[in-house]
Scaffold this motif. Structure first.
Motif, PDB file in Angstrom:
ATOM      1  N   ALA A  29      51.254  42.375  87.664  1.00  7.90           N
ATOM      2  CA  ALA A  29      51.633  40.959  87.716  1.00  7.90           C
ATOM      3  C   ALA A  29      53.071  40.774  87.238  1.00  7.90           C
ATOM      4  O   ALA A  29      53.834  40.015  87.832  1.00  7.90           O
ATOM      5  CB  ALA A  29      50.672  40.130  86.867  1.00  7.90           C
ATOM      6  N   THR A  30      53.436  41.483  86.188  1.00  9.56           N
ATOM      7  CA  THR A  30      54.799  41.399  85.662  1.00  9.56           C
ATOM      8  C   THR A  30      55.809  41.870  86.708  1.00  9.56           C
ATOM      9  O   THR A  30      56.846  41.236  86.912  1.00  9.56           O
ATOM     10  CB  THR A  30      54.932  42.226  84.365  1.00  9.56           C
ATOM     11  N   LEU A  31      55.508  42.959  87.386  1.00  9.51           N
ATOM     12  CA  LEU A  31      56.398  43.475  88.435  1.00  9.51           C
ATOM     13  C   LEU A  31      56.492  42.493  89.605  1.00  9.51           C
ATOM     14  O   LEU A  31      57.571  42.257  90.145  1.00  9.51           O
ATOM     15  CB  LEU A  31      55.928  44.846  88.916  1.00  9.51           C
ATOM     16  N   PHE A  32      55.364  41.931  89.989  1.00 10.34           N
ATOM     17  CA  PHE A  32      55.321  40.957  91.080  1.00 10.34           C
ATOM     18  C   PHE A  32      56.177  39.736  90.733  1.00 10.34           C
ATOM     19  O   PHE A  32      56.964  39.255  91.547  1.00 10.34           O
ATOM     20  CB  PHE A  32      53.864  40.568  91.330  1.00 10.34           C
ATOM     21  N   ILE A  33      56.018  39.249  89.514  1.00 13.47           N
ATOM     22  CA  ILE A  33      56.797  38.107  89.054  1.00 13.47           C
ATOM     23  C   ILE A  33      58.285  38.448  89.014  1.00 13.47           C
ATOM     24  O   ILE A  33      59.122  37.651  89.440  1.00 13.47           O
ATOM     25  CB  ILE A  33      56.276  37.619  87.683  1.00 13.47           C
ATOM     26  N   ALA A  34      58.605  39.634  88.520  1.00 12.12           N
ATOM     27  CA  ALA A  34      60.011  40.060  88.456  1.00 12.12           C
ATOM     28  C   ALA A  34      60.630  40.100  89.850  1.00 12.12           C
ATOM     29  O   ALA A  34      61.784  39.674  90.042  1.00 12.12           O
ATOM     30  CB  ALA A  34      60.121  41.415  87.773  1.00 12.12           C
ATOM     31  N   LEU A  35      59.892  40.597  90.834  1.00  5.70           N
ATOM     32  CA  LEU A  35      60.395  40.611  92.210  1.00  5.70           C
ATOM     33  C   LEU A  35      60.635  39.191  92.718  1.00  5.70           C
ATOM     34  O   LEU A  35      61.623  38.930  93.406  1.00  5.70           O
ATOM     35  CB  LEU A  35      59.422  41.347  93.123  1.00  5.70           C
ATOM     36  N   HIS A  36      59.730  38.279  92.377  1.00  9.66           N
ATOM     37  CA  HIS A  36      59.907  36.887  92.796  1.00  9.66           C
ATOM     38  C   HIS A  36      61.131  36.263  92.157  1.00  9.66           C
ATOM     39  O   HIS A  36      61.869  35.538  92.813  1.00  9.66           O
ATOM     40  CB  HIS A  36      58.655  36.065  92.488  1.00  9.66           C
TER      41      HIS A  36
END
Length: 169
Positions: A29-36
């Motif tokens: 989730a943290t990686l997904f958010i960072a990409l966003h």
């Protein structure tokens, strides 16, 4: 292309979270958010998404505490993998699910199929347990939840006077 990437990353996160049921889902989730943050979003657009995550946490806590559905896996009040899903799901509303914007009847229909279907699939993959009545209640209430999420998104944008993102990044 951005909408397809959003869809693919969310689906990958959903499967990882539901199948593995580990706290490592929070890392995804943290990686997904960072990409966003890096590629898709403006910082002022985040407040509405945080509200939707909070509402989602509350909804699933109520399901769990009522005994209608039991979510498996380690966590504090709810499994970490489910927390991860509620952190990344709102990111789909303005991207891969943006075609639902302004279409409350379609949102309701898709809420039953997509939202309810996700919970049903989660039970089939062993991430949750419920009975037929429970999964039916969850699916039917998603006919309300998804339009509510779009309403909250729009309400927060108007309240904060956030202009639509036309960058198409």
């Amino acid at each position: 292309m951005a909408k397809l990437a959003n869809f693919a990353l969310f689906q990958a996160g959903w499967f990882l979270a539901v199948i593995l049921q580990t706290p490592w889902a929070l890392l995804w989730a943290t990686l997904f958010i960072a990409l966003h943050i890096r590629f898709y979003s403006r910082i002022e657009a985040w407040q509405p998404l945080l509200l939707i995550s909070a509402v989602g946490f509350t909804i699933d806590l109520l399901w769990q505490w009522s005994g209608i559905i039991h979510f498996d896996g380690p966590g504090l009040y709810m499994p970490y993998w489910l927390m991860a899903l509620w952190l990344i799901f709102p990111l789909t509303l303005q991207h891969s699910l943006s075609w639902l914007t302004g279409r409350p009847l379609v949102q309701s229909f898709f809420g039953v199929l997509g939202g309810g279907g996700s919970y049903w699939a989660g039970t089939r993959l062993g991430a949750a347990t419920t009975d037929t009545l429970g999964i039916s209640l969850v699916a039917l209430t998603w006919a309300l939840w998804l339009p509510l999420f779009y309403y909250l998104l729009d309400w927060q944008k108007q309240r904060l006077r956030i202009a639509p993102d036309t960058s198409n990044r």
